[in-house]
Design a protein around this motif. Structure first.
Motif, PDB file in Angstrom:
ATOM      1  N   SER A   1       0.824  -1.206   0.000  1.00  0.00           N
ATOM      2  CA  SER A   1       0.000   0.000   0.000  1.00  0.00           C
ATOM      3  C   SER A   1       0.858   1.256   0.000  1.00  0.00           C
ATOM      4  O   SER A   1       0.516   2.264  -0.633  1.00  0.00           O
ATOM      5  N   GLN A   2       2.019   1.200   0.686  1.00  0.00           N
ATOM      6  CA  GLN A   2       2.924   2.344   0.689  1.00  0.00           C
ATOM      7  C   GLN A   2       3.493   2.585  -0.713  1.00  0.00           C
ATOM      8  O   GLN A   2       3.580   3.728  -1.171  1.00  0.00           O
ATOM      9  N   LEU A   3       3.865   1.503  -1.397  1.00  0.00           N
ATOM     10  CA  LEU A   3       4.379   1.640  -2.756  1.00  0.00           C
ATOM     11  C   LEU A   3       3.311   2.218  -3.682  1.00  0.00           C
ATOM     12  O   LEU A   3       3.580   3.135  -4.471  1.00  0.00           O
ATOM     13  N   LEU A   4       2.096   1.688  -3.593  1.00  0.00           N
ATOM     14  CA  LEU A   4       1.008   2.178  -4.449  1.00  0.00           C
ATOM     15  C   LEU A   4       0.698   3.639  -4.156  1.00  0.00           C
ATOM     16  O   LEU A   4       0.385   4.419  -5.063  1.00  0.00           O
ATOM     17  N   SER A   5       0.799   4.033  -2.884  1.00  0.00           N
ATOM     18  CA  SER A   5       0.599   5.430  -2.511  1.00  0.00           C
ATOM     19  C   SER A   5       1.685   6.321  -3.108  1.00  0.00           C
ATOM     20  O   SER A   5       1.400   7.421  -3.610  1.00  0.00           O
ATOM     21  N   THR A   6       2.930   5.836  -3.080  1.00  0.00           N
ATOM     22  CA  THR A   6       4.033   6.595  -3.673  1.00  0.00           C
ATOM     23  C   THR A   6       3.842   6.752  -5.173  1.00  0.00           C
ATOM     24  O   THR A   6       4.059   7.841  -5.730  1.00  0.00           O
ATOM     25  N   VAL A   7       3.414   5.677  -5.827  1.00  0.00           N
ATOM     26  CA  VAL A   7       3.132   5.743  -7.269  1.00  0.00           C
ATOM     27  C   VAL A   7       2.072   6.795  -7.555  1.00  0.00           C
ATOM     28  O   VAL A   7       2.208   7.602  -8.491  1.00  0.00           O
ATOM     29  N   GLU A   8       1.036   6.828  -6.742  1.00  0.00           N
ATOM     30  CA  GLU A   8      -0.032   7.815  -6.945  1.00  0.00           C
ATOM     31  C   GLU A   8       0.484   9.241  -6.725  1.00  0.00           C
ATOM     32  O   GLU A   8       0.127  10.168  -7.476  1.00  0.00           O
ATOM     33  N   GLN A   9       1.325   9.433  -5.734  1.00  0.00           N
ATOM     34  CA  GLN A   9       1.894  10.759  -5.486  1.00  0.00           C
ATOM     35  C   GLN A   9       2.769  11.210  -6.651  1.00  0.00           C
ATOM     36  O   GLN A   9       2.722  12.378  -7.058  1.00  0.00           O
ATOM     37  N   VAL A  10       3.563  10.288  -7.180  1.00  0.00           N
ATOM     38  CA  VAL A  10       4.406  10.624  -8.338  1.00  0.00           C
ATOM     39  C   VAL A  10       3.536  10.929  -9.558  1.00  0.00           C
ATOM     40  O   VAL A  10       3.826  11.862 -10.314  1.00  0.00           O
ATOM     41  N   ARG A  11       2.478  10.159  -9.725  1.00  0.00           N
ATOM     42  CA  ARG A  11       1.579  10.399 -10.859  1.00  0.00           C
ATOM     43  C   ARG A  11       0.965  11.794 -10.787  1.00  0.00           C
ATOM     44  O   ARG A  11       0.874  12.510 -11.788  1.00  0.00           O
ATOM     45  N   LYS A  12       0.584  12.204  -9.599  1.00  0.00           N
ATOM     46  CA  LYS A  12      -0.047  13.518  -9.428  1.00  0.00           C
ATOM     47  C   LYS A  12       0.955  14.664  -9.519  1.00  0.00           C
ATOM     48  O   LYS A  12       0.636  15.731 -10.049  1.00  0.00           O
ATOM     49  N   GLY A  13       2.166  14.437  -8.987  1.00  0.00           N
ATOM     50  CA  GLY A  13       3.098  15.550  -8.879  1.00  0.00           C
ATOM     51  C   GLY A  13       4.198  15.616  -9.907  1.00  0.00           C
ATOM     52  O   GLY A  13       4.681  16.698 -10.238  1.00  0.00           O
ATOM     53  N   LEU A  14       4.619  14.439 -10.442  1.00  0.00           N
ATOM     54  CA  LEU A  14       5.804  14.415 -11.291  1.00  0.00           C
ATOM     55  C   LEU A  14       5.589  13.786 -12.665  1.00  0.00           C
ATOM     56  O   LEU A  14       6.293  14.137 -13.615  1.00  0.00           O
ATOM     57  N   ASN A  15       4.650  12.836 -12.764  1.00  0.00           N
ATOM     58  CA  ASN A  15       4.554  12.050 -13.996  1.00  0.00           C
ATOM     59  C   ASN A  15       3.111  11.606 -14.238  1.00  0.00           C
ATOM     60  O   ASN A  15       2.712  10.509 -13.842  1.00  0.00           O
ATOM     61  N   PRO A  16       2.289  12.441 -14.884  1.00  0.00           N
ATOM     62  CA  PRO A  16       0.865  12.148 -15.046  1.00  0.00           C
ATOM     63  C   PRO A  16       0.554  10.876 -15.822  1.00  0.00           C
ATOM     64  O   PRO A  16      -0.543  10.336 -15.694  1.00  0.00           O
ATOM     65  N   ARG A  17       1.502  10.377 -16.623  1.00  0.00           N
ATOM     66  CA  ARG A  17       1.202   9.192 -17.437  1.00  0.00           C
ATOM     67  C   ARG A  17       1.480   7.880 -16.700  1.00  0.00           C
ATOM     68  O   ARG A  17       1.194   6.795 -17.222  1.00  0.00           O
ATOM     69  N   LEU A  18       2.027   7.941 -15.488  1.00  0.00           N
ATOM     70  CA  LEU A  18       2.449   6.741 -14.773  1.00  0.00           C
ATOM     71  C   LEU A  18       1.257   5.869 -14.393  1.00  0.00           C
ATOM     72  O   LEU A  18       0.267   6.347 -13.843  1.00  0.00           O
ATOM     73  N   THR A  19       1.357   4.576 -14.675  1.00  0.00           N
ATOM     74  CA  THR A  19       0.316   3.613 -14.335  1.00  0.00           C
ATOM     75  C   THR A  19       0.954   2.371 -13.699  1.00  0.00           C
ATOM     76  O   THR A  19       2.169   2.180 -13.771  1.00  0.00           O
ATOM     77  N   ILE A  20       0.125   1.539 -13.092  1.00  0.00           N
ATOM     78  CA  ILE A  20       0.571   0.223 -12.630  1.00  0.00           C
ATOM     79  C   ILE A  20       0.397  -0.749 -13.790  1.00  0.00           C
ATOM     80  O   ILE A  20      -0.711  -0.996 -14.246  1.00  0.00           O
ATOM     81  N   HIS A  21       1.506  -1.271 -14.291  1.00  0.00           N
ATOM     82  CA  HIS A  21       1.425  -2.229 -15.397  1.00  0.00           C
ATOM     83  C   HIS A  21       0.911  -3.569 -14.896  1.00  0.00           C
ATOM     84  O   HIS A  21       0.050  -4.188 -15.515  1.00  0.00           O
ATOM     85  N   GLY A  22       1.436  -3.997 -13.739  1.00  0.00           N
ATOM     86  CA  GLY A  22       0.969  -5.259 -13.180  1.00  0.00           C
ATOM     87  C   GLY A  22       1.791  -5.704 -11.986  1.00  0.00           C
ATOM     88  O   GLY A  22       2.876  -5.183 -11.708  1.00  0.00           O
ATOM     89  N   ILE A  23       1.237  -6.669 -11.265  1.00  0.00           N
ATOM     90  CA  ILE A  23       1.894  -7.303 -10.119  1.00  0.00           C
ATOM     91  C   ILE A  23       2.284  -8.711 -10.548  1.00  0.00           C
ATOM     92  O   ILE A  23       1.437  -9.481 -11.017  1.00  0.00           O
ATOM     93  N   VAL A  24       3.559  -9.052 -10.411  1.00  0.00           N
ATOM     94  CA  VAL A  24       3.982 -10.408 -10.760  1.00  0.00           C
ATOM     95  C   VAL A  24       4.328 -11.157  -9.479  1.00  0.00           C
ATOM     96  O   VAL A  24       5.137 -10.710  -8.663  1.00  0.00           O
ATOM     97  N   LEU A  25       3.675 -12.282  -9.276  1.00  0.00           N
ATOM     98  CA  LEU A  25       3.898 -13.117  -8.096  1.00  0.00           C
ATOM     99  C   LEU A  25       5.118 -13.995  -8.322  1.00  0.00           C
ATOM    100  O   LEU A  25       5.218 -14.698  -9.330  1.00  0.00           O
ATOM    101  N   THR A  26       6.074 -13.923  -7.387  1.00  0.00           N
ATOM    102  CA  THR A  26       7.353 -14.615  -7.550  1.00  0.00           C
ATOM    103  C   THR A  26       7.579 -15.642  -6.441  1.00  0.00           C
ATOM    104  O   THR A  26       6.922 -15.619  -5.412  1.00  0.00           O
ATOM    105  N   MET A  27       8.546 -16.536  -6.689  1.00  0.00           N
ATOM    106  CA  MET A  27       8.993 -17.533  -5.697  1.00  0.00           C
ATOM    107  C   MET A  27       7.831 -18.392  -5.204  1.00  0.00           C
ATOM    108  O   MET A  27       7.730 -18.705  -4.007  1.00  0.00           O
ATOM    109  N   PHE A  28       6.970 -18.806  -6.124  1.00  0.00           N
ATOM    110  CA  PHE A  28       5.811 -19.622  -5.766  1.00  0.00           C
ATOM    111  C   PHE A  28       6.221 -21.081  -5.597  1.00  0.00           C
ATOM    112  O   PHE A  28       6.852 -21.667  -6.471  1.00  0.00           O
ATOM    113  N   ASP A  29       5.868 -21.659  -4.458  1.00  0.00           N
ATOM    114  CA  ASP A  29       6.151 -23.063  -4.167  1.00  0.00           C
ATOM    115  C   ASP A  29       4.819 -23.798  -4.086  1.00  0.00           C
ATOM    116  O   ASP A  29       4.055 -23.632  -3.127  1.00  0.00           O
TER     117      ASP A  29
END
Length: 272
Positions: free
Chosen positions: A172-200
């Motif tokens: 949630s902190q990362l997503l909040s930072t992304v939103e802050q950057v989108r609003k203040g520094l980079n209006p085109r920034l989006t979340i491309h996707g979440i990749v789940l890693t190290m799955f056992d």
């Protein structure tokens, strides 16, 4: 706002360490190159593991992303070919640890990487004629000035998320930072996707984490799940992506599927 780089720039970010971020940068980049894209990996982590994993010796890095971030050299001066056709890397060094302090009081400190990418795009093709179509930026495991530079320069964020109990902690902190950057520094920034890693698959908890993350984030989660695979872990010690080390292993096949999924999402974005 249109992309000024004429190439797609994806930043791999997660302030948690050990989630497979650098491994994903190396192997997704290799997989994209294997299916015909021309890829540049920008190593923006002072640890330099992406550079090492692509066979770039620490003693032979010469011009690095430190020089680029300091504004002393152009990005194309730092770019090195790798053993993978159509895959390039701009290596990092431990000097990057000092960048934040060195440029902290400068007005354009958040846009150093964006400026470097714009200049690179303006030069057109690589000397051998290759034209970069994807840039993957490997960030340090923290939300510092280097990561902010990457987010300010990128089109989208790709978030590696480990299949373990605390997977969603800090997201949630990362997503909040992304939103802050989108609003203040980079209006085109989006979340491309979440990749789940190290799955056992033998671990019931891992399957529950996958279910929980998909329930929480929906179609933001890629269908492809990266398995925990010993060949993926071994490959960096040989300075190779896992696709060169063992193409047939489950990890290599998963990264090829992820690359196809990334490209399909890109096509969907263009068609939207």
């Amino acid at each position: 706002m249109e992309n000024p780089h004429q190439m797609r720039v994806l930043v791999l970010a997660n302030q948690k360490g050990g989630v497979g971020k650098t491994t994903t940068a190396i192997n997704l980049g290799t997989a994209l190159a294997a299916i015909g894209e021309t890829v540049l990996i920008i190593d923006l982590d002072p640890q330099g593991n992406a550079s090492t994993g692509l066979g770039i010796d620490r003693k032979q890095r010469g011009v690095s992303t430190f020089d680029v971030m300091m504004g002393e050299r152009s990005l194309d001066a730092a770019i090195r070919p790798t053993s993978v056709p159509r895959l390039y890397v701009a290596p990092s060094t431990l000097d990057l640890l000092g960048v934040e302090l060195a440029i902290a009081d400068q007005k354009e400190r958040n846009f150093r990487l964006r400026s470097a990418l714009t200049a690179l795009a303006g030069r057109g093709a690589m000397p051998n004629g290759d034209r970069i179509t994807y840039v993957l930026v490997d960030c340090p495991p923290s939300l510092n000035l280097l990561t902010i530079n990457a987010l300010a320069a990128s089109d989208s964020v790709l978030v590696p998320l480990q299949c373990e109990f605390f997977a969603l902690e800090g997201l949630s902190q990362l997503l909040s930072t992304v939103e802050q950057v989108r609003k203040g520094l980079n209006p085109r920034l989006t979340i491309h996707g979440i990749v789940l890693t190290m799955f056992d698959s033998r671990n019931n908890l891992a399957s529950q984490v996958v279910a929980d993350v998909r329930a929480f984030l929906g179609d933001k989660v890629y269908e492809t799940v990266i398995p925990r695979n010993v060949r993926v872990s071994e490959a960096p010690s040989y300075g190779k992506p896992v696709l060169l080390y063992d193409l047939k292993c489950s990890g290599s096949q998963a990264y090829l599927k992820l690359a196809s999924e990334v490209i399909q999402r890109e096509r969907n974005l263009r068609a939207a």
